[in-house]
Design an enzyme around this catalytic site. Structure first.
Site, PDB file in Angstrom:
ATOM      1  CB  SER A  99      11.047  -3.920  12.513  1.00 44.15           C
ATOM      2  OG  SER A  99       9.992  -3.895  13.473  1.00 44.15           O
ATOM      3  CG  LEU A 148      11.034  -4.062   7.138  1.00 43.58           C
ATOM      4  CD1 LEU A 148      11.229  -2.814   7.978  1.00 43.58           C
ATOM      5  CD2 LEU A 148      12.189  -5.015   7.309  1.00 43.58           C
ATOM      6  CE1 TYR A 186      -1.447   3.352  -0.756  1.00 45.20           C
ATOM      7  CE2 TYR A 186       0.597   4.587  -0.942  1.00 45.20           C
ATOM      8  CZ  TYR A 186      -0.083   3.392  -1.025  1.00 45.20           C
ATOM      9  OH  TYR A 186       0.593   2.242  -1.363  1.00 45.20           O
ATOM     10  NE  ARG A 206       0.420  -5.228   4.881  1.00 45.97           N
ATOM     11  CZ  ARG A 206       0.776  -6.086   3.933  1.00 45.97           C
ATOM     12  NH1 ARG A 206       1.601  -7.079   4.237  1.00 45.97           N
ATOM     13  NH2 ARG A 206       0.340  -5.967   2.694  1.00 45.97           N
TER      14      ARG A 206
END
Length: 330
Positions: free
Chosen positions: A215, A209, A56, A211
């Site tokens: 939501s 979710l 990351y 990505r």
């Protein structure tokens, strides 16, 4: 705060953990100070499972976590993925490259992670993808050596097939499988989920979710100005078909007295006590919303209503661009 056992013989961890990938620019801009505060808040709330990876932003995420857990290492359960190489992209960016499950690579990579995290052990060390060019038995053998040395406590796999999981478990106990699992991504229910349950392996469900789409905060394609624009299920006609599904989930969540995100996370948790989930957050407000999902109790009627709206396979489009699909289910 709810704890769950990670696998039959694994540790107790928070049922809702924190996915830290977005703190290193995966989904638009992020602020290091706010990200560190978000991690600290998760620990304050007792949610100890912190998920990261050495790739990351080429170690940035691990260094960020190191700052957040300074003086609080005993409160954090560090989950680190490895084996996904990165390659230079446009504008000095770094993108996914080939995978490596070579024993020498893993033995080297773990010590760089330890340095960046400023710790002498990693709780859960996970192979991010199965390397088709290296026998999984050799890869897991190298990870087992790290357990023997005390620098790794538990071994995990990610996005692995049922066959690879079974081979891996014949070499050393596998504590967890990290894989995408949500209302929109239920591929594992046919073979992978039964296989890990038979072996006593816990499930770490990422992207609960989808990505952020579940939501309810994404309204138009213009709301996606990051790497998600390359994902088929968020493109063109797929976007609008999937948005219709989210609207139905929003209505159901309102009737339940929770947010759509909380409903989606609660659904994942309701699929079994052997499942934990790691929604990504880079702001305290989203973190607290997601963590509160563990208090949402779904009845049988709720689950049936959700299933009616979103049965397995209803989502339009794949979860990754075609060029990345070959690395899955190896």
């Amino acid at each position: 705060m709810i704890n769950r056992k990670l696998g039959t013989n694994g540790p107790l961890v928070s049922a809702v953990g924190l996915g830290c990938m977005g703190m290193s620019g995966a989904y638009g801009q992020s602020d290091d100070t706010e990200s560190i505060a978000t991690i600290e808040r998760a620990l304050e709330l007792g949610h100890n499972f912190l998920d990261t990876a050495d790739y990351y932003r080429v170690g940035h995420n691990e260094e960020l976590i190191a700052q957040a857990i300074k003086g609080k290492r005993d409160k954090a359960f560090l989950s680190v993925k490895t084996g996904q190489l990165v390659t230079p992209g446009p504008n000095k960016s770094m993108g996914p490259g080939p995978v490596s499950g070579h024993p020498d690579y893993l033995r080297n990579a773990v010590f760089y992670s330890l340095q960046r995290l400023k710790t002498d052990y990693i709780d859960l060390y996970t192979l991010a993808r199965v390397d088709p060019n290296v026998p999984i038995e050799d890869t897991v053998g190298a990870l087992a050596d790290l357990v023997e040395k005390g620098v790794v406590r538990y071994i995990g796999l990610s996005e692995a097939s049922a066959a690879s999981i079974q081979k891996a478990a014949s070499v050393h106990p596998i504590t967890a499988l990290q894989i995408e699992y949500s209302l929109w991504t239920r591929d594992i229910e046919a073979e992978v989920l039964p296989a890990i349950r038979e072996l006593g392996i816990g499930l770490v469900a990422y992207a609960p979710l989808s990505r952020g789409f579940l939501s309810g905060e994404i309204r138009t394609p213009d709301d996606l100005k990051d790497s998600r624009v390359h994902i088929p299920r968020y493109q063109g006609e797929n976007f609008y078909k999937n948005l219709e599904l989210v609207e139905q989930i929003k209505t159901l969540a309102a009737e339940k007295g929770c947010t759509p995100a909380q409903l989606a996370i609660a659904w994942v948790l309701a699929q079994g006590d052997d499942i934990i989930t790691i929604p990504g957050s880079k702001r305290i407000s989203h973190l607290e919303e997601n963590m509160a999902a563990e208090n949402v109790q779904l009845t049988r009627e709720d689950l049936e209503s959700i299933e009616t709206i979103m049965p397995a396979g209803i989502v339009s489009g794949t979860r990754y661009p075609e060029r990345f699909l070959n690395a899955l289910n190896q």
